[in-house]
Design an enzyme around this catalytic site. Structure first.
Site, PDB file in Angstrom:
ATOM      1  N   ILE A  88       0.853  -1.192   0.000  1.00 23.17           N
ATOM      2  CA  ILE A  88       0.000   0.000   0.000  1.00 23.17           C
ATOM      3  C   ILE A  88       0.887   1.240   0.000  1.00 23.17           C
ATOM      4  CG2 ILE A  88      -1.826   1.268   1.193  1.00 23.17           C
ATOM      5  CD1 ILE A  88      -2.794  -1.417   0.294  1.00 23.17           C
ATOM      6  N   GLU A  89       0.671   2.130  -0.949  1.00 24.05           N
ATOM      7  CA  GLU A  89       1.456   3.372  -0.979  1.00 24.05           C
ATOM      8  C   GLU A  89       0.986   4.272   0.162  1.00 24.05           C
ATOM      9  OE1 GLU A  89       2.691   6.943  -1.112  1.00 24.05           O
ATOM     10  OE2 GLU A  89       0.704   6.889  -2.068  1.00 24.05           O
ATOM     11  N   CYS A 190      12.562   7.817   0.496  1.00 21.88           N
ATOM     12  CA  CYS A 190      11.360   7.461  -0.257  1.00 21.88           C
ATOM     13  C   CYS A 190      11.695   7.291  -1.736  1.00 21.88           C
ATOM     14  CB  CYS A 190      10.293   8.536  -0.076  1.00 21.88           C
ATOM     15  SG  CYS A 190       8.834   8.306  -1.121  1.00 21.88           S
ATOM     16  N   ASP A 197      13.723   8.373   5.332  1.00 23.82           N
ATOM     17  CA  ASP A 197      12.983   7.417   6.155  1.00 23.82           C
ATOM     18  C   ASP A 197      13.943   6.887   7.214  1.00 23.82           C
ATOM     19  OD1 ASP A 197      10.622   7.569   4.581  1.00 23.82           O
ATOM     20  OD2 ASP A 197      11.451   6.119   3.161  1.00 23.82           O
ATOM     21  N   HIS A 229       9.965   1.317   2.487  1.00 21.02           N
ATOM     22  CA  HIS A 229      10.363   0.579   3.688  1.00 21.02           C
ATOM     23  C   HIS A 229      10.361  -0.933   3.455  1.00 21.02           C
ATOM     24  CE1 HIS A 229       8.555   4.391   4.860  1.00 21.02           C
ATOM     25  NE2 HIS A 229       8.990   4.294   6.099  1.00 21.02           N
ATOM     26  N   ARG A 258       5.284   9.064   9.768  1.00 22.59           N
ATOM     27  CA  ARG A 258       5.108  10.181   8.830  1.00 22.59           C
ATOM     28  C   ARG A 258       3.641  10.224   8.420  1.00 22.59           C
ATOM     29  NH1 ARG A 258       8.569   9.861   3.730  1.00 22.59           N
ATOM     30  NH2 ARG A 258      10.226  10.575   5.121  1.00 22.59           N
ATOM     31  N   GLY A 259       3.050  11.414   8.490  1.00 19.46           N
ATOM     32  CA  GLY A 259       1.662  11.561   8.087  1.00 19.46           C
ATOM     33  C   GLY A 259       0.703  10.739   8.919  1.00 19.46           C
TER      34      GLY A 259
END
Length: 282
Positions: A88-89, A190, A197, A229, A258-259
């Site tokens: 999943i992006e 990324c 990351d 990752h 992140r986010g």
């Protein structure tokens, strides 16, 4: 630079592009990335995976409305089986979760089931989702990776470009050991945006003793490497198998948030328990 970072499968992603935010539920916001993009160059194919594992996601920014219009908040935990066709992006996952914000759901179970169904459809694989009330998580201590940390070696490093051949520095007559090694110096970038990351990695193995200086240089060489990752963890697993052929091998990385999301992939060729405890930087 990755050999596949310009692949057409990546060109349609919202990652790295200006994107409007939706606050009404929209499953179409989720975007898959084929796992084959990094697995094919490594010689890893779905009918003969050298490992089992999962991508463990923690969802910190999850909210929706109940039937009376009152906002609800939860922390979610999602396990995506490594046998899924897609990963999943993460930006699309964030946008998808944002679409719950002003959407009414009948119950917590309805939210959980919706998440599990949509994510499984996007990933084309098995997914489990658990939702936690904040009161269930209050007071939980920070966790730590068990094992020996290899980060404090008295060595000099002046090359930060990825190089798996650092692992070739092994001892032919090295004894067979079973041990767990840990490093907090894993930093990659990324695949699309090249944002850093930050992660910690735990390596448990049984086999010829791994040269710790070589392993540290190898981990540090990810600093200019661009991959997601999950792809980095599979690359580490694959490279260790190639150079050391351990009887048992487990690689578990936990990355910083992140986010509102953190991603914690693990891969193993033996039974492995991956505790989902939050590390100090998470």
């Amino acid at each position: 630079m990755s050999v596949y970072d310009k692949h057409q499968a990546l060109s349609r992603l919202t990652l790295g592009k200006p994107t409007p935010y939706h606050d009404r539920y929209d499953a179409a916001l989720l975007q898959p990335v084929p796992r084959s993009l990094n697995r094919d160059p490594l010689g890893i194919y779905p009918d003969s995976l050298p490992f089992h594992g999962a991508d463990i996601w923690t969802l910190y920014e999850l909210s929706w409305l109940n039937n009376r219009g009152v906002p609800q908040v939860a922390v979610g935990e999602m396990h995506l089986n490594a046998e899924s066709l897609n990963l999943i992006e993460s930006k699309s996952f964030k946008l998808y979760l944002n679409s719950f914000n002003q959407t009414t759901f009948d119950s917590w179970e309805s939210v959980r089931a919706t998440l599990a169904n949509d994510l499984a459809h996007c990933a084309q694989g098995d997914v489990s989702v658990t939702l936690f009330k904040l009161s269930e998580l209050e007071g939980q201590p920070l966790a730590g990776f068990t094992g020996e940390c290899i980060d404090d070696q008295d060595i000099q490093i002046d090359n930060y470009n990825f190089n798996a051949d650092y692992l070739a520095t092994n001892e032919q007559d090295a004894p067979v050991v079973e041990e767990t090694l840990v490093s907090h110096l894993l930093k990659s970038n990324c695949l699309i945006t090249h944002q850093p990351d930050w992660g910690s990695v735990q390596i448990h193995y049984r086999g010829k003793r791994i040269n710790r200086e070589a392993l540290l240089r190898y981990i540090v060489s990810f600093r200019h490497h661009n991959e997601f990752h999950e792809q980095c963890v599979e690359r580490i697993f694959n490279d260790l198998m190639h150079y050391y052929q351990p009887e048992k091998l487990s690689v578990y990385a936990r990355y910083t948030r992140r986010g509102g999301l953190d991603i914690n992939p693990w891969r193993s060729n033996t039974p492995f328990n991956a505790p989902n405890g939050r590390l100090p930087r998470q």
